[in-house]
Write a protein that holds these residues in place. Sequence first.
Motif, PDB file in Angstrom:
ATOM      1  N   UNK A 187      10.936  25.439  14.278  1.00 48.63           N
ATOM      2  CA  UNK A 187      10.789  26.169  13.022  1.00 48.63           C
ATOM      3  C   UNK A 187       9.323  26.386  12.686  1.00 48.63           C
ATOM      4  N   UNK A 188       9.058  27.536  12.063  1.00 42.15           N
ATOM      5  CA  UNK A 188       7.742  27.838  11.513  1.00 42.15           C
ATOM      6  C   UNK A 188       6.650  27.745  12.569  1.00 42.15           C
ATOM      7  N   UNK A 189       7.009  27.899  13.833  1.00 45.76           N
ATOM      8  CA  UNK A 189       6.018  27.875  14.877  1.00 45.76           C
ATOM      9  C   UNK A 189       5.465  26.505  15.184  1.00 45.76           C
ATOM     10  N   UNK A 190       6.050  25.464  14.641  1.00 45.04           N
ATOM     11  CA  UNK A 190       5.549  24.110  14.861  1.00 45.04           C
ATOM     12  C   UNK A 190       6.058  23.563  16.184  1.00 45.04           C
ATOM     13  N   UNK A 191       5.385  22.564  16.682  1.00 42.90           N
ATOM     14  CA  UNK A 191       5.717  22.058  18.003  1.00 42.90           C
ATOM     15  C   UNK A 191       6.968  21.203  18.000  1.00 42.90           C
ATOM     16  N   UNK A 192       7.234  20.496  16.888  1.00 42.65           N
ATOM     17  CA  UNK A 192       8.413  19.636  16.890  1.00 42.65           C
ATOM     18  C   UNK A 192       9.670  20.478  16.760  1.00 42.65           C
ATOM     19  N   UNK A 193      10.752  19.974  17.272  1.00 42.31           N
ATOM     20  CA  UNK A 193      12.012  20.703  17.234  1.00 42.31           C
ATOM     21  C   UNK A 193      12.917  20.132  16.165  1.00 42.31           C
ATOM     22  N   UNK A 194      13.629  21.011  15.461  1.00 43.31           N
ATOM     23  CA  UNK A 194      14.616  20.589  14.475  1.00 43.31           C
ATOM     24  C   UNK A 194      15.994  21.043  14.938  1.00 43.31           C
ATOM     25  N   UNK A 195      16.987  20.240  14.652  1.00 41.66           N
ATOM     26  CA  UNK A 195      18.353  20.517  15.091  1.00 41.66           C
ATOM     27  C   UNK A 195      19.132  21.133  13.927  1.00 41.66           C
ATOM     28  N   UNK A 196      19.668  22.304  14.162  1.00 41.63           N
ATOM     29  CA  UNK A 196      20.447  23.004  13.155  1.00 41.63           C
ATOM     30  C   UNK A 196      21.765  23.449  13.778  1.00 41.63           C
ATOM     31  N   UNK A 197      22.740  23.745  12.948  1.00 42.34           N
ATOM     32  CA  UNK A 197      23.834  24.573  13.395  1.00 42.34           C
ATOM     33  C   UNK A 197      23.314  26.005  13.452  1.00 42.34           C
ATOM     34  N   UNK A 198      23.900  26.795  14.315  1.00 37.30           N
ATOM     35  CA  UNK A 198      23.449  28.174  14.505  1.00 37.30           C
ATOM     36  C   UNK A 198      23.374  28.906  13.163  1.00 37.30           C
ATOM     37  N   UNK A 199      24.406  28.770  12.327  1.00 41.41           N
ATOM     38  CA  UNK A 199      24.419  29.491  11.057  1.00 41.41           C
ATOM     39  C   UNK A 199      23.286  29.066  10.140  1.00 41.41           C
ATOM     40  N   UNK A 200      22.837  27.800  10.247  1.00 43.15           N
ATOM     41  CA  UNK A 200      21.793  27.307   9.357  1.00 43.15           C
ATOM     42  C   UNK A 200      20.488  28.060   9.537  1.00 43.15           C
ATOM     43  N   UNK A 201      20.224  28.540  10.761  1.00 39.92           N
ATOM     44  CA  UNK A 201      18.997  29.271  11.027  1.00 39.92           C
ATOM     45  C   UNK A 201      18.927  30.519  10.159  1.00 39.92           C
ATOM     46  N   UNK A 202      20.087  31.099   9.841  1.00 41.64           N
ATOM     47  CA  UNK A 202      20.132  32.356   9.103  1.00 41.64           C
ATOM     48  C   UNK A 202      20.342  32.160   7.599  1.00 41.64           C
ATOM     49  N   UNK A 203      20.714  30.975   7.171  1.00 38.24           N
ATOM     50  CA  UNK A 203      21.043  30.779   5.756  1.00 38.24           C
ATOM     51  C   UNK A 203      20.116  29.807   5.033  1.00 38.24           C
ATOM     52  N   UNK A 204      19.396  28.953   5.753  1.00 40.04           N
ATOM     53  CA  UNK A 204      18.463  28.016   5.118  1.00 40.04           C
ATOM     54  C   UNK A 204      17.068  28.606   5.214  1.00 40.04           C
ATOM     55  N   UNK A 205      16.546  29.067   4.098  1.00 44.30           N
ATOM     56  CA  UNK A 205      15.256  29.743   4.072  1.00 44.30           C
ATOM     57  C   UNK A 205      14.203  28.888   3.368  1.00 44.30           C
ATOM     58  N   UNK A 206      12.956  29.185   3.660  1.00 44.25           N
ATOM     59  CA  UNK A 206      11.845  28.494   3.020  1.00 44.25           C
ATOM     60  C   UNK A 206      11.879  28.746   1.515  1.00 44.25           C
ATOM     61  N   UNK A 207      11.738  27.677   0.725  1.00 48.70           N
ATOM     62  CA  UNK A 207      11.799  27.748  -0.736  1.00 48.70           C
ATOM     63  C   UNK A 207      10.391  27.931  -1.280  1.00 48.70           C
ATOM     64  N   UNK A 208      10.180  28.986  -2.059  1.00 49.91           N
ATOM     65  CA  UNK A 208       8.839  29.276  -2.581  1.00 49.91           C
ATOM     66  C   UNK A 208       8.676  28.906  -4.056  1.00 49.91           C
ATOM     67  N   UNK A 209       9.715  28.348  -4.668  1.00 49.42           N
ATOM     68  CA  UNK A 209       9.680  27.966  -6.081  1.00 49.42           C
ATOM     69  C   UNK A 209       8.587  26.915  -6.318  1.00 49.42           C
ATOM     70  N   UNK A 210       7.814  27.084  -7.382  1.00 49.53           N
ATOM     71  CA  UNK A 210       6.711  26.163  -7.677  1.00 49.53           C
ATOM     72  C   UNK A 210       7.039  25.191  -8.816  1.00 49.53           C
ATOM     73  N   UNK A 211       8.329  24.927  -9.027  1.00 48.88           N
ATOM     74  CA  UNK A 211       8.774  23.970 -10.043  1.00 48.88           C
ATOM     75  C   UNK A 211       8.082  22.621  -9.876  1.00 48.88           C
ATOM     76  N   UNK A 212       7.719  21.991 -10.993  1.00 44.22           N
ATOM     77  CA  UNK A 212       7.103  20.665 -10.957  1.00 44.22           C
ATOM     78  C   UNK A 212       7.792  19.750 -11.966  1.00 44.22           C
ATOM     79  N   UNK A 213       7.783  18.453 -11.666  1.00 39.67           N
ATOM     80  CA  UNK A 213       8.353  17.429 -12.541  1.00 39.67           C
ATOM     81  C   UNK A 213       7.333  16.322 -12.763  1.00 39.67           C
ATOM     82  N   UNK A 214       7.460  15.645 -13.884  1.00 40.78           N
ATOM     83  CA  UNK A 214       6.680  14.431 -14.113  1.00 40.78           C
ATOM     84  C   UNK A 214       7.441  13.242 -13.525  1.00 40.78           C
ATOM     85  N   UNK A 215       6.792  12.115 -13.297  1.00 44.11           N
ATOM     86  CA  UNK A 215       7.515  10.926 -12.841  1.00 44.11           C
ATOM     87  C   UNK A 215       8.654  10.535 -13.783  1.00 44.11           C
ATOM     88  N   UNK A 216       8.429  10.683 -15.089  1.00 38.30           N
ATOM     89  CA  UNK A 216       9.488  10.357 -16.046  1.00 38.30           C
ATOM     90  C   UNK A 216      10.669  11.300 -15.882  1.00 38.30           C
TER      91      UNK A 216
END
Length: 276
Positions: free
Chosen positions: A112-141
């Motif tokens: 994934x993402x051109x990185x050297x390590x390999x990740x194991x997915x089901x075939x469908x996951x490659x097409x349905x799990x996308x990079x999340x760009x949301x910048x939501x933040x939380x406090x420790x509380x």
Amino acid sequence: MNRPFTRDLPVSTKRTIVRYTGESKVELEDAIATEYALTIFVNDQEMATVVCTPEHLDDLVIGFLFSEGVIRDIRQLEDMTVNLHAGKARVKTSTTVNFNQAFYNKRYIGSCCGKSRQSFYFYNDVHTAKRVEDKTQLSPLDVLTLVNHMEDSANLFQETGGVHVASLCDSDGIIETRMDIGRHNALDKLYGHAVRAGVSLDGKVITFSGRLSSEVVLKVGKIGAAIVLAKSAPTSLAIDIADELNITAIGFVRNGSFNVYTHPWRVIDGRAEESQ
């Protein structure tokens, strides 16, 4: 869709058990979580059998179909019925949908993402799990409070101890909670609820009662939540996938502490906010 099906079966049963404490024993009544098999058909083609807790089945089916990329818009869902006795859900779509059963069950190995390590997915996951760009933040509380509130809302878990719990949240609190004997089912039920209710997934957080596995992180990525909070430990693959999908993975949220495994910039502690 003309109508959802909303009937549920009992989610727990009572059984007489014998409990031992040391050498002493007592006979008492205990609550046991119900296990139910539901086979999903799409346009009369059998897709999958899901072993689940038999409540919020409409959310489960819709969330499952969206998670697997079979449908991508709620307007495609023309009708849905369930035969509770036969354990069959039948979905009719207004447009042609295609899924390859061989690909659905096929394990895919990719970099994934051109990185050297390999990740194991089901075939469908490659097409349905996308990079999340949301910048939501939380406090420790916020992190500690959301997980505590999830536990407080988990009535079936408190009764049986036999289900996983997942909540859809924002920084103000819990929006909806779902429970199921299958951890993936609990997340699909949340996804289905959000889709049916038209809940925007921007700025949302997932809390989860169990172990943070690769499967859980993939489901969170498909939902599009930026942060996942888990009561228990992550796996190494879950961390790799969260890192690649830009998801902040937080585990061991208990007893006033937690561990941030990926993208810690989303947790702000009162100092100047960090940005990526």
